[in-house]
Design a protein around this motif. Structure first.
Motif, PDB file in Angstrom:
ATOM      1  N   GLU A  77     -35.715  57.692  -0.994  1.00 36.21           N
ATOM      2  CA  GLU A  77     -34.286  57.642  -0.672  1.00 36.21           C
ATOM      3  C   GLU A  77     -33.828  58.947  -0.005  1.00 36.21           C
ATOM      4  OE1 GLU A  77     -29.981  57.050  -2.951  1.00 36.21           O
ATOM      5  OE2 GLU A  77     -31.792  57.316  -4.146  1.00 36.21           O
ATOM      6  N   LEU A  78     -34.223  60.075  -0.566  1.00 38.32           N
ATOM      7  CA  LEU A  78     -33.823  61.377  -0.008  1.00 38.32           C
ATOM      8  C   LEU A  78     -34.435  61.604   1.371  1.00 38.32           C
ATOM      9  CD1 LEU A  78     -34.166  63.471  -3.278  1.00 38.32           C
ATOM     10  CD2 LEU A  78     -32.021  62.962  -2.070  1.00 38.32           C
ATOM     11  N   VAL A  79     -35.686  61.196   1.545  1.00 38.58           N
ATOM     12  CA  VAL A  79     -36.342  61.323   2.855  1.00 38.58           C
ATOM     13  C   VAL A  79     -35.627  60.455   3.887  1.00 38.58           C
ATOM     14  CG1 VAL A  79     -38.455  60.722   4.120  1.00 38.58           C
ATOM     15  CG2 VAL A  79     -38.586  62.076   2.016  1.00 38.58           C
ATOM     16  N   ASN A  80     -35.313  59.222   3.519  1.00 37.32           N
ATOM     17  CA  ASN A  80     -34.617  58.345   4.470  1.00 37.32           C
ATOM     18  C   ASN A  80     -33.207  58.829   4.762  1.00 37.32           C
ATOM     19  OD1 ASN A  80     -36.725  56.637   5.156  1.00 37.32           O
ATOM     20  ND2 ASN A  80     -36.346  55.269   3.428  1.00 37.32           N
ATOM     21  N   ASP A  81     -32.538  59.441   3.784  1.00 37.57           N
ATOM     22  CA  ASP A  81     -31.229  60.061   4.039  1.00 37.57           C
ATOM     23  C   ASP A  81     -31.373  61.189   5.059  1.00 37.57           C
ATOM     24  OD1 ASP A  81     -30.044  58.354   2.204  1.00 37.57           O
ATOM     25  OD2 ASP A  81     -29.784  59.883   0.649  1.00 37.57           O
ATOM     26  N   ALA A  82     -32.433  61.990   4.921  1.00 41.06           N
ATOM     27  CA  ALA A  82     -32.667  63.093   5.861  1.00 41.06           C
ATOM     28  C   ALA A  82     -32.972  62.552   7.253  1.00 41.06           C
ATOM     29  CB  ALA A  82     -33.816  63.974   5.364  1.00 41.06           C
ATOM     30  N   ARG A  83     -33.769  61.501   7.331  1.00 38.91           N
ATOM     31  CA  ARG A  83     -34.132  60.923   8.631  1.00 38.91           C
ATOM     32  C   ARG A  83     -32.943  60.279   9.334  1.00 38.91           C
ATOM     33  NH1 ARG A  83     -39.642  59.685   9.751  1.00 38.91           N
ATOM     34  NH2 ARG A  83     -39.080  57.672  10.694  1.00 38.91           N
ATOM     35  N   ALA A  84     -31.937  59.893   8.585  1.00 41.19           N
ATOM     36  CA  ALA A  84     -30.767  59.227   9.157  1.00 41.19           C
ATOM     37  C   ALA A  84     -29.913  60.168  10.006  1.00 41.19           C
ATOM     38  CB  ALA A  84     -29.914  58.607   8.053  1.00 41.19           C
ATOM     39  N   LYS A  85     -30.142  61.456   9.857  1.00 41.48           N
ATOM     40  CA  LYS A  85     -29.375  62.458  10.606  1.00 41.48           C
ATOM     41  C   LYS A  85     -30.337  63.305  11.429  1.00 41.48           C
ATOM     42  CE  LYS A  85     -26.640  62.942   6.442  1.00 41.48           C
ATOM     43  NZ  LYS A  85     -27.555  62.817   5.327  1.00 41.48           N
ATOM     44  N   GLY A  86     -29.896  63.740  12.587  1.00 42.36           N
ATOM     45  CA  GLY A  86     -30.693  64.681  13.354  1.00 42.36           C
ATOM     46  C   GLY A  86     -30.775  66.003  12.605  1.00 42.36           C
ATOM     47  N   ARG A  87     -31.856  66.755  12.834  1.00 45.28           N
ATOM     48  CA  ARG A  87     -31.981  68.055  12.172  1.00 45.28           C
ATOM     49  C   ARG A  87     -32.962  68.918  12.944  1.00 45.28           C
ATOM     50  NH1 ARG A  87     -32.397  68.769   6.902  1.00 45.28           N
ATOM     51  NH2 ARG A  87     -31.571  66.738   6.467  1.00 45.28           N
ATOM     52  N   LYS A  88     -32.911  70.191  12.638  1.00 44.98           N
ATOM     53  CA  LYS A  88     -33.810  71.159  13.235  1.00 44.98           C
ATOM     54  C   LYS A  88     -34.846  71.536  12.180  1.00 44.98           C
ATOM     55  CE  LYS A  88     -33.705  75.348  15.960  1.00 44.98           C
ATOM     56  NZ  LYS A  88     -32.931  76.498  16.381  1.00 44.98           N
TER      57      LYS A  88
END
Length: 188
Positions: A51-62
């Motif tokens: 869940e946390l990984v997919n939350d992170a993937r849902a947003k762009g990031r550096k």
């Protein structure tokens, strides 16, 4: 729910004590929602990591110097879960911490042995974090681990963890895969 008139009454009389009590109440709720090893089942913890990984993937990031756009959510693969869990247990049993298995295997070898036919494999490992939230935050703070999480070429994920006998000996493995076939090969 807290009665605000009661809070205001206490606030006037004992301002610093109420602030401390309110902070503890808020903090204890946040801590209780974490997926902590030893307090939750491994299945619950693995699901929280996903869940946390997919939350992170849902947003762009550096991730370090590399920028990533949002990526699709990953599907859970039982084969990747098996490969990740087996590697975590191997590290506990043989008391080592690295991507190469005690038998010399690499992540792609373990994933294949578990039955996942992959054209691309990635792996993150960690030692010590006590909750899903802590391990994912650590991986996201590390450029290489973050890049694995954000890599849109990956379609599937598996998570494994194993604990040693001493405090802090919590081994985490996160395997990523892109199936060899064009069709997404996940087994939820």
């Amino acid at each position: 729910m807290l009665d605000m008139s009661f809070i205001n009454h206490l606030k006037r009389r004992h301002q610093k004590y109420v602030a401390a009590l309110f902070a503890v109440a808020l903090t204890s709720g946040a801590i209780a929602s974490e997926a902590v090893v030893g307090r939750e089942s491994n299945a619950t913890i693995r699901a929280r990591v996903v869940e946390l990984v997919n939350d992170a993937r849902a947003k762009g990031r550096k991730c370090g110097p590399e920028r990533f756009t949002a990526a699709p959510a990953l599907d859970v693969s039982q084969e990747l879960n098996e490969a990740a869990t087996d590697h975590a247990r191997d590290m506990v049993r043989k008391k080592f911490f690295e991507h190469r298995g005690s038998d010399g295997s690499q992540p792609r070898d373990r994933v294949h042995h578990a039955g996942y036919e992959s054209r691309l494999t990635g792996e993150n490992i960690a030692l010590g974090p006590e909750s899903a939230e802590e391990v994912v935050a650590g991986w996201l703070a590390s450029p290489g681990h973050c890049s694995n999480i954000m890599d849109s070429r990956f379609h599937d994920i598996g998570v494994g963890l194993a604990t040693g006998r001493k405090r802090g000996q919590i081994y985490w493995v996160q395997d990523f895969g892109a199936p060899a076939s064009a069709k997404r090969a996940s087994t939820k």
